[in-house]
Motif scaffolding. Structure first.
Motif, PDB file in Angstrom:
ATOM      1  N   GLN A  25       9.497   7.923  -9.231  1.00  0.00           N
ATOM      2  CA  GLN A  25      11.035   7.931  -9.657  1.00  0.00           C
ATOM      3  C   GLN A  25      10.715   7.189 -10.515  1.00  0.00           C
ATOM      4  N   ASN A  26      10.757   5.866 -10.708  1.00  0.00           N
ATOM      5  CA  ASN A  26      11.969   5.224 -11.579  1.00  0.00           C
ATOM      6  C   ASN A  26      11.885   4.839 -12.738  1.00  0.00           C
ATOM      7  N   ILE A  27      10.789   5.334 -13.522  1.00  0.00           N
ATOM      8  CA  ILE A  27      11.143   6.469 -15.187  1.00  0.00           C
ATOM      9  C   ILE A  27      11.573   7.521 -15.007  1.00  0.00           C
ATOM     10  N   ALA A  28      12.291   7.526 -16.570  1.00  0.00           N
ATOM     11  CA  ALA A  28      12.946   9.270 -16.724  1.00  0.00           C
ATOM     12  C   ALA A  28      12.157   9.776 -17.575  1.00  0.00           C
ATOM     13  N   PHE A  29      11.287  10.944 -17.709  1.00  0.00           N
ATOM     14  CA  PHE A  29      10.338  11.250 -18.988  1.00  0.00           C
ATOM     15  C   PHE A  29      10.184  12.535 -18.637  1.00  0.00           C
ATOM     16  N   GLU A  30       9.866  13.455 -19.191  1.00  0.00           N
ATOM     17  CA  GLU A  30       9.511  15.009 -18.983  1.00  0.00           C
ATOM     18  C   GLU A  30       7.627  14.748 -18.809  1.00  0.00           C
ATOM     19  N   LEU A  31       7.127  15.491 -18.382  1.00  0.00           N
ATOM     20  CA  LEU A  31       5.779  15.885 -18.368  1.00  0.00           C
ATOM     21  C   LEU A  31       5.012  16.833 -18.735  1.00  0.00           C
ATOM     22  N   GLU A  32       5.112  16.994 -19.662  1.00  0.00           N
ATOM     23  CA  GLU A  32       4.335  18.452 -21.018  1.00  0.00           C
ATOM     24  C   GLU A  32       2.508  18.239 -20.461  1.00  0.00           C
ATOM     25  N   ILE A  33       1.745  19.863 -19.412  1.00  0.00           N
ATOM     26  CA  ILE A  33       0.806  19.102 -19.279  1.00  0.00           C
ATOM     27  C   ILE A  33       0.260  20.440 -21.004  1.00  0.00           C
ATOM     28  N   ARG A  34      -0.924  19.865 -21.176  1.00  0.00           N
ATOM     29  CA  ARG A  34      -1.776  20.828 -22.688  1.00  0.00           C
ATOM     30  C   ARG A  34      -3.156  20.978 -21.859  1.00  0.00           C
ATOM     31  N   ASP A  35      -3.267  22.443 -21.748  1.00  0.00           N
ATOM     32  CA  ASP A  35      -4.475  22.835 -21.547  1.00  0.00           C
ATOM     33  C   ASP A  35      -4.944  23.018 -22.266  1.00  0.00           C
ATOM     34  N   PHE A  54      -0.657  11.354 -24.506  1.00  0.00           N
ATOM     35  CA  PHE A  54       0.336  10.781 -25.640  1.00  0.00           C
ATOM     36  C   PHE A  54       1.850  10.536 -24.886  1.00  0.00           C
ATOM     37  N   LEU A  55       2.459   9.869 -26.021  1.00  0.00           N
ATOM     38  CA  LEU A  55       3.799   9.643 -25.436  1.00  0.00           C
ATOM     39  C   LEU A  55       4.489   9.861 -26.506  1.00  0.00           C
ATOM     40  N   SER A  56       5.294  10.765 -26.695  1.00  0.00           N
ATOM     41  CA  SER A  56       5.832  11.563 -27.648  1.00  0.00           C
ATOM     42  C   SER A  56       7.270  11.309 -27.947  1.00  0.00           C
ATOM     43  N   ASN A  57       7.413  10.395 -29.046  1.00  0.00           N
ATOM     44  CA  ASN A  57       9.086   9.805 -29.595  1.00  0.00           C
ATOM     45  C   ASN A  57       9.158  10.346 -30.265  1.00  0.00           C
ATOM     46  N   ARG A  58      10.970  11.191 -30.582  1.00  0.00           N
ATOM     47  CA  ARG A  58      12.124  11.754 -31.367  1.00  0.00           C
ATOM     48  C   ARG A  58      12.270  10.650 -32.550  1.00  0.00           C
ATOM     49  N   GLN A  59      12.303  10.609 -33.667  1.00  0.00           N
ATOM     50  CA  GLN A  59      12.919   9.446 -34.515  1.00  0.00           C
ATOM     51  C   GLN A  59      13.819  10.508 -35.158  1.00  0.00           C
ATOM     52  N   ASP A  60      14.880  10.001 -36.196  1.00  0.00           N
ATOM     53  CA  ASP A  60      15.299  10.243 -37.267  1.00  0.00           C
ATOM     54  C   ASP A  60      15.044  10.022 -38.204  1.00  0.00           C
ATOM     55  N   LEU A  89       3.692   2.422 -18.093  1.00  0.00           N
ATOM     56  CA  LEU A  89       4.075   3.526 -18.532  1.00  0.00           C
ATOM     57  C   LEU A  89       5.504   2.372 -19.427  1.00  0.00           C
ATOM     58  N   SER A  90       5.878   1.858 -18.313  1.00  0.00           N
ATOM     59  CA  SER A  90       7.074   0.800 -18.276  1.00  0.00           C
ATOM     60  C   SER A  90       6.833   0.474 -19.221  1.00  0.00           C
ATOM     61  N   LYS A  91       6.115  -0.167 -19.767  1.00  0.00           N
ATOM     62  CA  LYS A  91       5.269  -0.864 -20.937  1.00  0.00           C
ATOM     63  C   LYS A  91       5.652  -0.559 -21.817  1.00  0.00           C
ATOM     64  N   TYR A  92       5.080   0.888 -22.002  1.00  0.00           N
ATOM     65  CA  TYR A  92       5.177   1.287 -23.133  1.00  0.00           C
ATOM     66  C   TYR A  92       6.551   2.116 -23.765  1.00  0.00           C
ATOM     67  N   LEU A  93       7.182   2.738 -22.251  1.00  0.00           N
ATOM     68  CA  LEU A  93       8.212   3.712 -22.551  1.00  0.00           C
ATOM     69  C   LEU A  93       9.781   2.928 -23.115  1.00  0.00           C
ATOM     70  N   SER A  94       8.783   0.954 -22.942  1.00  0.00           N
ATOM     71  CA  SER A  94      10.763   0.249 -23.226  1.00  0.00           C
ATOM     72  C   SER A  94      10.414  -0.182 -24.313  1.00  0.00           C
ATOM     73  N   LYS A  95       9.341   0.391 -25.206  1.00  0.00           N
ATOM     74  CA  LYS A  95       9.359   0.225 -26.600  1.00  0.00           C
ATOM     75  C   LYS A  95      10.059   0.268 -27.695  1.00  0.00           C
TER      76      LYS A  95
END
Length: 95
Positions: A25-35, A54-60, A89-95
């Motif tokens: 609850q303390n980290i905002a993210f979308e979860l995509e499940i790939r079968d 995987f962590l997915s990041n969008r960059q310009d 997860l917070s360690k990776y999301l804060s990069k």
């Protein structure tokens, strides 16, 4: 931020990780499940590895198009609590 979980039906480790991710609850993210059973390339890559996260990041990019970068995250222990998973997860999301 988006997390991508490669999973397959009947995988108890996959289901357990998904349940824990959905409880964070303390980290905002979308979860995509790939079968992985829906695509041969995913199945070939991950049939013996699931769950894979995987962590997915969008960059310009320079040419004004978005570039999607997917970073493989370490597999959490099946015994990890929701709080331990959130800390990892917070360690990776804060990069």
């Amino acid at each position: 931020m988006r997390l991508i979980l490669y999973s397959k039906p009947g995988c108890h480790l996959c289901e357990g990780l998904q349940e824990k991710l959905e409880q964070i609850q303390n980290i905002a993210f979308e979860l995509e499940i790939r079968d992985i059973t829906t695509r041969e390339d995913w199945f070939g890559l991950y049939q013996y590895e699931v769950p894979v996260l995987f962590l997915s990041n969008r960059q310009d990019a320079k040419n004004a198009k978005e570039e999607v970068i997917e970073e493989l995250l370490p597999r959490p222990s099946p015994r990890a609590s929701v709080q331990q998973l959130e800390k990892m997860l917070s360690k990776y999301l804060s990069k």
